[in-house]
Enzyme design. Structure first.
Site, short mmCIF file in Angstrom:
data_model
loop_
_atom_site.label_atom_id
_atom_site.label_comp_id
_atom_site.label_asym_id
_atom_site.label_seq_id
_atom_site.Cartn_x
_atom_site.Cartn_y
_atom_site.Cartn_z
N GLU A 109 -5.24 -33.41 -37.60
CA GLU A 109 -4.92 -34.64 -38.32
C GLU A 109 -6.04 -35.68 -38.27
O GLU A 109 -5.83 -36.84 -38.60
CB GLU A 109 -3.62 -35.26 -37.79
CG GLU A 109 -2.39 -34.88 -38.57
CD GLU A 109 -1.98 -33.42 -38.40
OE1 GLU A 109 -1.21 -32.94 -39.25
OE2 GLU A 109 -2.41 -32.74 -37.46
N TYR A 123 -7.75 -36.79 -35.58
CA TYR A 123 -7.88 -37.57 -34.36
C TYR A 123 -9.12 -37.12 -33.57
O TYR A 123 -9.90 -36.30 -34.03
CB TYR A 123 -6.60 -37.46 -33.54
CG TYR A 123 -5.41 -38.14 -34.17
CD1 TYR A 123 -5.37 -39.53 -34.28
CD2 TYR A 123 -4.32 -37.42 -34.66
CE1 TYR A 123 -4.29 -40.17 -34.87
CE2 TYR A 123 -3.24 -38.05 -35.25
CZ TYR A 123 -3.22 -39.43 -35.36
OH TYR A 123 -2.16 -40.06 -35.95
N ARG A 150 -2.61 -28.09 -31.04
CA ARG A 150 -2.41 -28.39 -32.46
C ARG A 150 -3.75 -28.23 -33.16
O ARG A 150 -4.65 -29.07 -33.06
CB ARG A 150 -1.89 -29.81 -32.62
CG ARG A 150 -1.54 -30.22 -34.05
CD ARG A 150 -0.17 -29.75 -34.46
NE ARG A 150 0.23 -30.39 -35.72
CZ ARG A 150 0.97 -31.48 -35.79
NH1 ARG A 150 1.40 -32.06 -34.68
NH2 ARG A 150 1.29 -31.99 -36.96
N HIS A 159 -5.45 -37.68 -41.82
CA HIS A 159 -4.72 -38.85 -42.33
C HIS A 159 -5.46 -39.52 -43.47
O HIS A 159 -4.84 -40.26 -44.26
CB HIS A 159 -4.47 -39.85 -41.20
CG HIS A 159 -3.40 -39.42 -40.26
ND1 HIS A 159 -2.18 -38.95 -40.68
CD2 HIS A 159 -3.35 -39.39 -38.90
CE1 HIS A 159 -1.43 -38.65 -39.64
NE2 HIS A 159 -2.12 -38.89 -38.54
N GLN A 211 10.75 -43.01 -46.21
CA GLN A 211 10.99 -44.44 -46.37
C GLN A 211 11.41 -45.13 -45.08
O GLN A 211 11.10 -46.30 -44.88
CB GLN A 211 12.05 -44.67 -47.45
CG GLN A 211 11.59 -44.29 -48.84
CD GLN A 211 12.63 -44.57 -49.90
OE1 GLN A 211 13.48 -45.44 -49.75
NE2 GLN A 211 12.59 -43.82 -50.99
#
Length: 686
Positions: A168, A170, A218, A256, A343
């Site tokens: 992701e 990081y 991961r 991201h 949401q």
């Protein structure tokens, strides 16, 4: 004995030193309960309810191994022994329900939203205003030691394992990918050197915790950004991590800052499982498939096809903590399905609020919304069969009240019946399917297709109005023209728009109407082959697929990963920074506070600014300076040890108030650290 409906999903998995009861991994997701000690009882109740629901293995939200790895100042961290106690509340609650839980170790790297961030190289992320400090060799070693120490403390807290966040975008991912690693030392350059940081972390953690402890790694199998790792590098990293001691390898999809949706409702179910399947022949440890797996039939297909050994789901367990138990009982129709709207989960977290769920308000509020049987049953009328009315009616009936539900429409659902018509939002039908089942199970009396009056509601003890909203009427010259229609007229088919349409209002409804008008043919969300070519490519650069975002030049400024992360774009030609207007001239090779004037030597600027990414109190402001930030190789600051921790600051030595408002010489180190962090990210901490 009856054969289970989902035999592969419910089959146990032997890890050698422990056995997982099924193939379901509850993936990591930040809830907002990880950051404060007072919220840990709520976090314990949250995980205990999922353990009671039958999840085989759970992973917490990310906890940083040290201060530099904070996502935001004062977020979740485990680096000191005195922090262990609060985590024991979580592990004890989970083990009491017979579950297993791992803690995720997440170092934000250049995604850290504070001025103390570090990374492989001094390269600012496009979604963050702070430029990270490049780690020295000694700094890299300290980060590795911090991961090992945090894992050791997690084991002492009672966790069954840790998940090392290597995807992701990081910190670990920043070392692995050439996009963010421009080093030419032992931690950068060739693929082997770039992956050394990740491998060394896993190896040190295994040495620290011993053999009988789960280590999930991961792995970013698809970066979806330019300059990411290619498939050969991913395979090499997976093999190296496996050899270093990883128990399980989890799939990470997209950074991201990537511009391709990966978990939004428009992404087909199981769209990225082929990526995991492509890696499976190359490793021997169990692999986890992830992203947009939200129903048992999808998970069973993935496992039965041999694409993975486990399936990871995070948001589906926000929607329904009993997901596994219902699947095991063959009651998939009773599952409250995650519709991937983002949401109340991701949007809340990005706004520094506690996560919840649009279809399950009890998520992360298990200690507050406690539905107990009533001791005084009442006759309750609920007017309006939209999502709010349906939830109210079924919960009231479940508690023992006699409930009658009214709606003027011919079917339940309210505006969800409009939302499900939008291409990419077909998942909204799953919520209506769930509530139909709930109405039958709880015995709610339903009357549809007839408006009710106050007289017809006589005799009820309580009346709940859940009639929703009506569209606003526009008021401008020409609003009464026959060509001006409302969105209900278009979505319900009463009006057929022409070839050229102007939409007034760029909110969510405006975008949905635009999608409805421009889309032709079947929705790609319903047909995986029409969207992401599952397993056909594992290139890190964004593929040109039917449902993905257009080229970056056509993207709105607010578009980000999963349509949730927003980019803070500065005006053209201006960098992201905290400097006041007029400080652009202070940047450049001459250093902060100086400029070169033709015909003269360097001249100090009257109101010096700050370099991009520099601490806001470096000279010539003199409000605060890091030890080692150096006035010269022989000066007192120059003799300080290089790479000193970012919390070692000198006192403010300004003769007058500096631009941060400090008085001369009265700024304790810890106070300045906290004040600086709070000043840097005020919107994140309010």
């Amino acid at each position: 004995m009856t054969q289970p409906k989902y035999p592969n999903l419910l089959a146990p998995l032997d890890l050698g030193f422990c056995t997982l009861p099924n193939r379901v991994l509850m993936g990591s997701m930040h809830t907002g309960l990880e950051d404060k000690r007072r919220d840990f009882p709520k976090l314990a109740a949250y995980f205990a309810e999922r353990a009671r629901g039958g999840v085989g293995l759970m992973v917490t939200g990310g906890f940083s191994p040290n201060v530099t790895g904070w996502l935001v100042p004062f977020s979740g961290k485990l680096s000191w022994r005195w922090e262990v106690g609060k985590h024991k509340q979580v592990t004890s609650a989970v083990h009491a329900e017979g579950g297993r839980i791992c803690m995720q170790l997440l170092h934000a790297g250049r995604y850290a939203y504070h001025p103390f961030s570090v990374s492989a190289s001094k390269l600012k992320s496009p979604i963050n205003p702070f430029t990270p400090r490049e780690l020295s060799h000694r700094g890299v070693e300290r980060q590795i030691s911090a991961f090992a120490q945090s894992a050791r403390l997690a084991q002492a807290a009672g966790y069954d394992g840790v998940e090392v966040m290597g995807s992701e975008g990081y910190l670990i991912n920043q070392f692995v990918a050439p996009r963010t690693n421009k080093r030419n030392d032992r931690w950068g350059g060739s693929p082997e050197k770039r992956m050394r940081f990740a491998v060394e972390i896993v190896r040190r953690i295994r040495e620290a915790v011993g053999r009988d402890f789960i280590i999930i790694y991961r792995l970013s199998m698809l970066d979806l950004v330019e300059g990411g790792s290619d498939f050969q590098e991913i395979v090499a990293q997976a093999k190296a991590v496996e050899a270093a001691g990883a128990t399980i390898i989890n799939t990470g999809i997209g950074w991201h800052e990537a511009r391709i949706p990966t978990i939004a409702t428009s992404v087909p179910r199981g769209a990225f499982t082929g990526v995991t399947a492509k890696l499976k022949p190359h490793v021997f440890v169990p692999l986890v498939a992830t992203n947009r797996i939200n129903m048992p039939d999808v998970a069973e297909q993935v496992l039965a096809a041999g694409q993975a050994d486990l399936v990871s789901m995070a948001r589906p367990f926000l929607a329904d903590p009993e997901w596994v138990n219902k699947a095991a009982a063959g009651r998939a129709d009773a599952i409250n399905t995650c519709i991937a709207c983002n949401q109340a989960c991701l949007d809340h977290v990005f706004a520094n609020r506690r996560a919840s769920c649009l279809v399950n308000p009890r998520a992360c509020a298990e200690t507050e919304l406690v539905y107990t049987p009533t001791t005084a049953p009442k006759r309750v009328a609920v007017v309006g069969a939209g999502p709010a009315g349906l939830a109210c009616a079924t919960v009231a009936a479940e508690r023992g009240h006699e409930v009658t539900l009214f709606d003027a429409a011919a079917e339940i659902g309210g505006q969800f019946n409009l939302a499900k018509r939008i291409p990419g939002k077909e998942e909204f039908e799953e919520t209506l399917r769930y509530f139909r089942q709930r109405l039958n199970a709880t015995g709610v009396s339903v009357f549809l297709g007839k408006e009710v009056s106050a007289e017809s509601l006589q005799g009820f003890d309580e009346v709940v109005l859940a009639t929703g909203v009506r569209p606003r009427r526009v008021d401008f010259p020409g609003a009464d023209h026959p060509k001006v229609v409302g969105y209900l007229d278009v979505l319900e088919g009463r009006v057929k728009p022409g070839a050229a349409v102007a939409i007034i209002g760029a909110g969510g409804i405006g975008f949905d109407v635009a999608e409805f008008l421009v889309h032709e043919g079947p929705s790609p969300t319903l047909d995986q082959r029409a969207g992401w070519p599952n397993g056909a490519s594992t290139r890190s650069s964004p593929p040109a697929v039917a449902w993905c975002a257009p080229s970056p030049s056509h993207l709105p400024a607010s578009f980000g990963c999963c349509n949730a992360v927003k980019e803070n774009r500065a005006p053209a030609g201006q960098d992201h920074r905290l400097d006041p207007p007029g400080d652009a001239e202070a940047k450049g090779s001459e250093g902060p506070g100086w400029r070169r004037v033709p015909g003269r030597r360097r001249q100090r600027i009257a109101h010096p600014g700050r370099r991009q990414g520099a601490h806001p109190h470096r000279r010539p402001c003199r409000g605060l300076r890091r030890a080692g930030a150096a006035s010269g190789p022989r000066g007192r600051a120059g003799r300080a040890r290089r790479g000193s921790p970012p919390h070692r600051w000198r006192r403010c030595r300004a003769r007058t108030r500096c631009q941060a408002g400090h008085r001369p010489g009265i700024a304790p180190r810890r106070t300045l650290l906290r004040r600086t962090a709070l000043a840097a990210v005020p919107t994140m901490l309010r």
